[in-house]
Design a protein around this motif. Structure first.
Motif, PDB file in Angstrom:
ATOM      1  N   VAL A 101      -7.221 -10.943  -1.661  1.00  0.00           N
ATOM      2  CA  VAL A 101      -6.151 -10.056  -1.238  1.00  0.00           C
ATOM      3  C   VAL A 101      -6.763  -8.783  -0.664  1.00  0.00           C
ATOM      4  CG1 VAL A 101      -5.922  -9.087  -3.569  1.00  0.00           C
ATOM      5  CG2 VAL A 101      -4.051  -8.819  -1.958  1.00  0.00           C
ATOM      6  N   ILE A 102      -6.136  -8.258   0.388  1.00  0.00           N
ATOM      7  CA  ILE A 102      -6.572  -7.000   1.008  1.00  0.00           C
ATOM      8  C   ILE A 102      -5.544  -5.926   0.678  1.00  0.00           C
ATOM      9  CG2 ILE A 102      -7.092  -5.812   3.187  1.00  0.00           C
ATOM     10  CD1 ILE A 102      -7.755  -8.591   4.361  1.00  0.00           C
ATOM     11  N   GLY A 103      -6.015  -4.783   0.216  1.00  0.00           N
ATOM     12  CA  GLY A 103      -5.125  -3.670  -0.075  1.00  0.00           C
ATOM     13  C   GLY A 103      -5.443  -2.479   0.801  1.00  0.00           C
ATOM     14  N   GLY A 104      -4.419  -1.696   1.125  1.00  0.00           N
ATOM     15  CA  GLY A 104      -4.663  -0.441   1.811  1.00  0.00           C
ATOM     16  C   GLY A 104      -5.518   0.465   0.945  1.00  0.00           C
ATOM     17  N   ASN A 105      -6.463   1.161   1.552  1.00  0.00           N
ATOM     18  CA  ASN A 105      -7.396   1.958   0.747  1.00  0.00           C
ATOM     19  C   ASN A 105      -6.785   3.270   0.259  1.00  0.00           C
ATOM     20  OD1 ASN A 105      -7.327   3.381   3.146  1.00  0.00           O
ATOM     21  ND2 ASN A 105      -9.550   3.421   3.444  1.00  0.00           N
ATOM     22  N   GLN A 106      -5.507   3.518   0.600  1.00  0.00           N
ATOM     23  CA  GLN A 106      -4.845   4.712   0.088  1.00  0.00           C
ATOM     24  C   GLN A 106      -3.578   4.351  -0.688  1.00  0.00           C
ATOM     25  OE1 GLN A 106      -4.692   8.306   2.204  1.00  0.00           O
ATOM     26  NE2 GLN A 106      -6.351   7.809   3.590  1.00  0.00           N
ATOM     27  N   LEU A 107      -3.629   3.225  -1.379  1.00  0.00           N
ATOM     28  CA  LEU A 107      -2.513   2.847  -2.241  1.00  0.00           C
ATOM     29  C   LEU A 107      -2.378   3.829  -3.403  1.00  0.00           C
ATOM     30  CD1 LEU A 107      -3.133  -1.004  -2.519  1.00  0.00           C
ATOM     31  CD2 LEU A 107      -1.238   0.081  -1.307  1.00  0.00           C
ATOM     32  N   TYR A 108      -1.214   3.784  -4.048  1.00  0.00           N
ATOM     33  CA  TYR A 108      -0.986   4.525  -5.285  1.00  0.00           C
ATOM     34  C   TYR A 108      -2.111   4.226  -6.281  1.00  0.00           C
ATOM     35  CZ  TYR A 108       1.231   5.389  -9.840  1.00  0.00           C
ATOM     36  OH  TYR A 108       1.501   5.790 -11.122  1.00  0.00           O
ATOM     37  N   GLY A 109      -2.470   5.217  -7.098  1.00  0.00           N
ATOM     38  CA  GLY A 109      -3.628   5.106  -7.971  1.00  0.00           C
ATOM     39  C   GLY A 109      -3.640   3.878  -8.850  1.00  0.00           C
ATOM     40  N   ILE A 124      -9.418 -13.161  -8.780  1.00  0.00           N
ATOM     41  CA  ILE A 124      -8.827 -12.907  -7.460  1.00  0.00           C
ATOM     42  C   ILE A 124      -9.660 -11.829  -6.780  1.00  0.00           C
ATOM     43  CG2 ILE A 124      -6.771 -12.110  -6.230  1.00  0.00           C
ATOM     44  CD1 ILE A 124      -5.155 -13.124  -8.692  1.00  0.00           C
ATOM     45  N   ALA A 125     -10.292 -12.169  -5.679  1.00  0.00           N
ATOM     46  CA  ALA A 125     -11.150 -11.234  -4.962  1.00  0.00           C
ATOM     47  C   ALA A 125     -10.307 -10.221  -4.185  1.00  0.00           C
ATOM     48  CB  ALA A 125     -12.076 -11.986  -4.013  1.00  0.00           C
ATOM     49  N   THR A 126     -10.808  -9.002  -4.062  1.00  0.00           N
ATOM     50  CA  THR A 126     -10.062  -7.949  -3.376  1.00  0.00           C
ATOM     51  C   THR A 126     -10.965  -7.169  -2.433  1.00  0.00           C
ATOM     52  OG1 THR A 126     -10.466  -6.253  -5.070  1.00  0.00           O
ATOM     53  CG2 THR A 126      -8.550  -7.681  -5.384  1.00  0.00           C
ATOM     54  N   THR A 127     -10.353  -6.662  -1.381  1.00  0.00           N
ATOM     55  CA  THR A 127     -11.027  -5.768  -0.447  1.00  0.00           C
ATOM     56  C   THR A 127     -10.051  -4.661  -0.086  1.00  0.00           C
ATOM     57  OG1 THR A 127     -12.303  -7.606   0.498  1.00  0.00           O
ATOM     58  CG2 THR A 127     -12.181  -5.583   1.799  1.00  0.00           C
ATOM     59  N   LEU A 128     -10.541  -3.441   0.016  1.00  0.00           N
ATOM     60  CA  LEU A 128      -9.723  -2.318   0.460  1.00  0.00           C
ATOM     61  C   LEU A 128     -10.074  -1.980   1.900  1.00  0.00           C
ATOM     62  CD1 LEU A 128      -9.905  -0.003  -2.690  1.00  0.00           C
ATOM     63  CD2 LEU A 128      -8.123  -1.651  -2.084  1.00  0.00           C
ATOM     64  N   ALA A 129      -9.054  -1.677   2.698  1.00  0.00           N
ATOM     65  CA  ALA A 129      -9.262  -1.350   4.106  1.00  0.00           C
ATOM     66  C   ALA A 129      -8.220  -0.332   4.544  1.00  0.00           C
ATOM     67  CB  ALA A 129      -9.171  -2.611   4.971  1.00  0.00           C
ATOM     68  N   ASP A 130      -8.513   0.361   5.616  1.00  0.00           N
ATOM     69  CA  ASP A 130      -7.606   1.371   6.161  1.00  0.00           C
ATOM     70  C   ASP A 130      -6.390   0.674   6.762  1.00  0.00           C
ATOM     71  OD1 ASP A 130      -6.290   3.402   7.505  1.00  0.00           O
ATOM     72  OD2 ASP A 130      -8.057   4.088   8.614  1.00  0.00           O
ATOM     73  N   ASP A 135      -8.045  -3.352  13.127  1.00  0.00           N
ATOM     74  CA  ASP A 135      -9.354  -3.984  13.261  1.00  0.00           C
ATOM     75  C   ASP A 135     -10.103  -3.997  11.924  1.00  0.00           C
ATOM     76  OD1 ASP A 135      -9.020  -4.575  15.933  1.00  0.00           O
ATOM     77  OD2 ASP A 135      -9.903  -2.691  16.619  1.00  0.00           O
ATOM     78  N   ALA A 136      -9.930  -2.932  11.141  1.00  0.00           N
ATOM     79  CA  ALA A 136     -10.587  -2.892   9.828  1.00  0.00           C
ATOM     80  C   ALA A 136     -10.008  -3.960   8.904  1.00  0.00           C
ATOM     81  CB  ALA A 136     -10.425  -1.504   9.211  1.00  0.00           C
ATOM     82  N   VAL A 137      -8.710  -4.155   8.954  1.00  0.00           N
ATOM     83  CA  VAL A 137      -8.085  -5.199   8.139  1.00  0.00           C
ATOM     84  C   VAL A 137      -8.499  -6.573   8.650  1.00  0.00           C
ATOM     85  CG1 VAL A 137      -5.894  -6.167   7.352  1.00  0.00           C
ATOM     86  CG2 VAL A 137      -6.153  -3.692   7.548  1.00  0.00           C
ATOM     87  N   ARG A 138      -8.552  -6.727   9.957  1.00  0.00           N
ATOM     88  CA  ARG A 138      -8.999  -8.003  10.527  1.00  0.00           C
ATOM     89  C   ARG A 138     -10.414  -8.341  10.068  1.00  0.00           C
ATOM     90  NH1 ARG A 138      -8.188  -6.883  15.370  1.00  0.00           N
ATOM     91  NH2 ARG A 138      -6.224  -8.008  15.737  1.00  0.00           N
ATOM     92  N   ALA A 139     -11.276  -7.347  10.039  1.00  0.00           N
ATOM     93  CA  ALA A 139     -12.660  -7.575   9.621  1.00  0.00           C
ATOM     94  C   ALA A 139     -12.746  -7.971   8.150  1.00  0.00           C
ATOM     95  CB  ALA A 139     -13.490  -6.317   9.878  1.00  0.00           C
ATOM     96  N   LEU A 169      -1.010  -9.401  12.942  1.00  0.00           N
ATOM     97  CA  LEU A 169      -2.274  -9.948  12.454  1.00  0.00           C
ATOM     98  C   LEU A 169      -2.035 -10.964  11.343  1.00  0.00           C
ATOM     99  CD1 LEU A 169      -5.416  -9.837  12.218  1.00  0.00           C
ATOM    100  CD2 LEU A 169      -5.103  -7.971  10.571  1.00  0.00           C
ATOM    101  N   CYS A 170      -1.213 -10.602  10.376  1.00  0.00           N
ATOM    102  CA  CYS A 170      -0.954 -11.492   9.235  1.00  0.00           C
ATOM    103  C   CYS A 170      -0.244 -12.769   9.676  1.00  0.00           C
ATOM    104  CB  CYS A 170      -0.130 -10.758   8.180  1.00  0.00           C
ATOM    105  SG  CYS A 170      -1.050  -9.453   7.307  1.00  0.00           S
ATOM    106  N   ARG A 171       0.682 -12.629  10.600  1.00  0.00           N
ATOM    107  CA  ARG A 171       1.410 -13.804  11.083  1.00  0.00           C
ATOM    108  C   ARG A 171       0.442 -14.786  11.754  1.00  0.00           C
ATOM    109  NH1 ARG A 171       4.956 -11.138  13.286  1.00  0.00           N
ATOM    110  NH2 ARG A 171       4.097 -10.961  15.380  1.00  0.00           N
ATOM    111  N   ASN A 172      -0.456 -14.260  12.577  1.00  0.00           N
ATOM    112  CA  ASN A 172      -1.403 -15.135  13.270  1.00  0.00           C
ATOM    113  C   ASN A 172      -2.417 -15.755  12.311  1.00  0.00           C
ATOM    114  OD1 ASN A 172      -0.220 -14.602  15.753  1.00  0.00           O
ATOM    115  ND2 ASN A 172      -1.580 -12.880  16.207  1.00  0.00           N
ATOM    116  N   ALA A 173      -2.727 -15.044  11.219  1.00  0.00           N
ATOM    117  CA  ALA A 173      -3.715 -15.547  10.259  1.00  0.00           C
ATOM    118  C   ALA A 173      -3.090 -16.379   9.155  1.00  0.00           C
ATOM    119  CB  ALA A 173      -4.476 -14.366   9.649  1.00  0.00           C
TER     120      ALA A 173
END
Length: 394
Positions: A101-109, A124-130, A135-139, A169-173
């Motif tokens: 799962v990818i989360g926004g890097n400025q989510l609530y604490g 469950i693996a996680t990555t934070l992105a802007d 493009d950062a989320v795509r990466a 992006l999410c729809r295409n992926a």
């Protein structure tokens, strides 16, 4: 002599009435009686509507869910015991070990903590992105990526996500896009209209609006996802209180009026703060100096929200002095109340992050988030002018 031995036997019939209540009745009952085992089967199999056990659903929760469904243009939403319970219902109701799962890097604490500590512990693996950088989320996408979670306007830095770009992006992926709409609310933004798959709310905040309710809400466009979240919420006991639901419905009846008034005041207060000596910066989506101003204007169509963030010169010492001087305002880690509240992320919502991590998000010791309420604008200007001056020596 009258025999009262059966006086406590249930159920006693309710008084009959040719009229009906104007206010939704409060239904605190934990259990509901059925006539026969066949009648209970009919309920569980969906052939008739009914209630059995409050953890599995109750009338007050269904009324609140229906009201928020109508606001969001959705059907089948679930109400949970808190906003974080709603986030949990989405993540643990839909993800499994091996997913990413990818989360926004400025989510609530607490959402960040769940992403960084709890989900990995469960495989469950996680990555934070802007969330403002597609493009950062795509990466960050992987073959096993199942879901992206972002906030429309982030808490507390008020950065604006590129929802339209992320939806494409999410729809295409083939990835689900979950959007926390707590700050913006459906009054300012409806994520389903922009391609989101799931919408989340902390009902505790603006929707209920009086700091006396703790509730959450989640809904998916796909009924099968709704059912998966509901089943997990029931199993995990993420049950909402009937009384909180009853209070929340009352609060939602004035929601539009409260939101519009608070938003207008917030915009004017942001401009006022920007002119005060000792204020390093002010963040508000409609201001031209907001880092995402163009995106905010396109996405929110002139809406802002009731939240203003600003940073004082002087760090923690100035922050302490400011809260002491602004004695008319509640210094409390909440938002969306009818009264204006102050929050200091470094000592509350984002205290679990290191100083370096907070600095990377722009959350210094002099940083405050203001949830603007329904007070008179001139009165708020006076309080902030005096408190900033006392805190920074202006």
């Amino acid at each position: 002599m009258r025999n009262d031995r059966g006086s406590l036997m249930r159920p006693f019939p309710l008084p009959e009435s040719a009229s009906r209540p104007v206010v939704t009745p409060l239904s605190p009952s934990v259990v509901y009686a059925s006539d026969t085992p066949d009648a209970l089967d009919a309920q569980y199999e969906g052939r008739v509507q009914g209630y059995t056990y409050a953890r599995e659903g109750h009338p007050n929760a269904d009324v609140v869910a229906a009201r928020i469904d109508a606001m969001e243009g959705a059907t089948g939403g679930i109400v949970t015991g808190s906003g974080m319970a709603a986030v949990t219902a989405v993540l643990l109701g839909l993800l499994r070990s091996g997913d990413h799962v990818i989360g926004g890097n400025q989510l609530y604490g607490r959402s960040l903590r769940q992403m960084k500590e709890d989900l990995p512990r469960l495989g469950i693996a996680t990555t934070l992105a802007d969330a403002g950088d597609v493009d950062a989320v795509r990466a960050a996408l992987r073959p096993e990526t199942r879901l992206v979670l972002v906030e429309v306007v982030s808490n507390p830095a008020l950065r604006v996500a590129d929802i339209d770009g992320l939806a494409a992006l999410c729809r295409n992926a083939g990835v689900l896009l979950a959007v926390d709409n707590t700050f913006t609310t459906p009054r300012a933004f409806r994520p389903f209209d922009h391609g989101a798959d799931i919408v989340i709310h902390s009902v505790t905040k603006l929707l209920a609006g009086h700091s006396d309710v703790t509730l959450g809400y989640a809904v998916a466009r796909d009924p099968a996802l709704n059912e998966a979240m509901r089943v997990f919420a029931v199993t995990a006991g993420l049950t909402p209180s009937p009384f909180d639901c009853w209070l929340a419905e009352r609060g939602m009846l004035s929601f539009d009026l409260r939101f519009d008034r608070a938003q207008a005041t917030a915009e004017a207060l942001a401009d006022h703060l920007a002119g005060l000596p000792g204020v390093k910066r002010v963040i508000y989506p409609t201001r031209p100096d907001h880092p995402d101003h163009a995106r905010a204007a396109a996405l929110l169509q002139g809406q802002g929200c009731n939240m203003v963030s600003f940073e004082l010169d002087g760090g923690r010492a100035a922050a302490n002095a400011f809260t002491r001087a602004a004695e008319e305002l509640a210094f409390a880690p909440t938002l969306g109340d009818v009264g204006t509240t102050l929050s200091h992320p470094a000592s509350s919502s984002h205290r679990a992050l290191s100083a370096e991590e907070r600095a990377a998000l722009g959350l210094g010791e002099g940083f405050f988030r203001v949830s603007v309420g329904l007070e008179d604008l001139e009165a708020l200007r006076e309080v902030f002018t005096r408190a900033v001056a006392e805190a920074t020596g202006g």
